[in-house]
Design an enzyme around this catalytic site. Structure first.
Site, short mmCIF file in Angstrom:
data_model
loop_
_atom_site.label_atom_id
_atom_site.label_comp_id
_atom_site.label_asym_id
_atom_site.label_seq_id
_atom_site.Cartn_x
_atom_site.Cartn_y
_atom_site.Cartn_z
N LYS A 13 0.83 -1.22 0.00
CA LYS A 13 0.00 0.00 0.00
C LYS A 13 0.86 1.26 0.00
O LYS A 13 0.58 2.20 -0.73
CB LYS A 13 -0.93 0.04 1.23
N ARG A 127 12.02 -7.34 4.59
CA ARG A 127 12.12 -5.87 4.75
C ARG A 127 12.96 -5.53 5.98
O ARG A 127 13.82 -4.67 5.93
CB ARG A 127 10.70 -5.29 4.89
N ARG A 150 -0.61 -8.41 13.44
CA ARG A 150 -1.11 -7.44 12.44
C ARG A 150 -1.99 -8.14 11.41
O ARG A 150 -3.01 -7.60 11.00
CB ARG A 150 0.07 -6.73 11.76
P1 AMP Z 1 1.13 0.68 8.84
O1 AMP Z 1 2.34 1.54 8.71
O2 AMP Z 1 -0.03 1.12 8.00
O3 AMP Z 1 1.45 -0.79 8.67
O4 AMP Z 1 0.61 0.85 10.35
C1 AMP Z 1 1.45 0.52 11.45
C2 AMP Z 1 0.62 0.42 12.70
O5 AMP Z 1 -0.01 1.70 12.97
C3 AMP Z 1 -0.54 -0.57 12.68
O6 AMP Z 1 -0.12 -1.90 12.96
C4 AMP Z 1 -1.43 0.00 13.79
O7 AMP Z 1 -0.88 -0.28 15.08
C5 AMP Z 1 -1.29 1.50 13.57
N1 AMP Z 1 -2.32 2.02 12.64
C6 AMP Z 1 -2.11 2.53 11.40
N2 AMP Z 1 -3.26 2.95 10.86
C7 AMP Z 1 -4.22 2.68 11.76
C8 AMP Z 1 -5.63 2.87 11.79
N3 AMP Z 1 -6.30 3.42 10.76
N4 AMP Z 1 -6.32 2.47 12.90
C9 AMP Z 1 -5.67 1.94 13.96
N5 AMP Z 1 -4.34 1.72 14.00
C10 AMP Z 1 -3.61 2.08 12.91
#
Ligand code: AMP
Length: 198
Positions: A13, A127, A150
């Site tokens: 993404k 990664r 996750r």
């Molecule tokens: P990402 O970088 O998108 O993989 O997000 C890393 C972490 O940030 C996730 O595992 C969640 O702990 C938190 N996070 C990111 N976006 C959200 C969201 N929309 N709602 C809740 N937690 C989020």
């Protein structure tokens, strides 16, 4: 133009959102990046955010929604945005749609990058080891334990959004395991052909 990118952690993404943002000159909003900045602060919210993120769990809805609303009300979001990592729960999506609706707007495209879990676990491990080899900082949640959490959070809390957007007839799905360029080509075609592209 307002785009939501959906997909499990490691599906690409972030990479694709950067390309969409550059090609269409719209804001790239990564809630993961935004929350990592919050997690680095010495506040009650910072601590709560840090703990949730390190374990791979979702940050409470109210902490995320407030931050996203604040960010998209800035002038650089006027042309539109691509959301990477938001919404991640149906309640985030409902509150967000209400807000857009009150402003006379709506999401134009919700695009799911579909990818198999076992491949994603490998991608995340790679990664982390590449970052380590290059002397770069490794994300605290790039461990196989956090990644399993996750992925579970994704299937329990985020995957229901696929039906949510499908029922609104704005969902399109792409095979996220193709090459990065092939995914980008398909994404651009969907965006340019409108919601009737396959
Ligand atoms: P990402 O970088 O998108 O993989 O997000 C890393 C972490 O940030 C996730 O595992 C969640 O702990 C938190 N996070 C990111 N976006 C959200 C969201 N929309 N709602 C809740 N937690 C989020």
């Amino acid at each position: 133009m307002r785009i939501v990118l959906l997909g499990p952690p490691g599906a690409g993404k972030g990479t694709q959102a950067k390309r969409i943002s550059a090609a269409y000159d719209i804001l790239h909003l990564s809630t993961g990046e935004m929350l990592r900045a919050v997690a680095a602060t010495d506040t009650v919210t910072g601590k709560r955010t840090r703990q949730a993120m390190a374990s791979g769990k979702l940050v409470p809805d109210q902490d995320v929604i407030a931050a996203v609303f604040q960010r998209i009300s800035q002038p650089d979001a006027l042309r539109g945005f691509v959301l990477d990592g938001f919404p991640r729960t149906v309640s985030q999506a409902v509150v967000f749609d209400d807000l857009l609706d009150r402003e006379g707007g709506e999401i134009d495209h919700a695009i799911e990058l579909r990818a198999d879990e076992s491949v994603l676990l490998d991608r995340i491990t790679t990664r982390a080891s590449e970052a380590r080899e290059q002397g770069c900082a490794v994300r605290e949640d790039d461990t196989s334990e956090a990644q399993k959490v996750r992925l579970r959070e994704y299937s329990e809390q985020t995957a229901p959004l696929i039906d949510y957007y499908r029922s609104r007839n704005i969902l399109r799905t792409i095979d996220g395991l193709q090459s990065i360029d092939a995914v980008t080509t398909e994404l651009f075609r969907m965006i340019e052909c409108g919601s009737w592209a396959s």
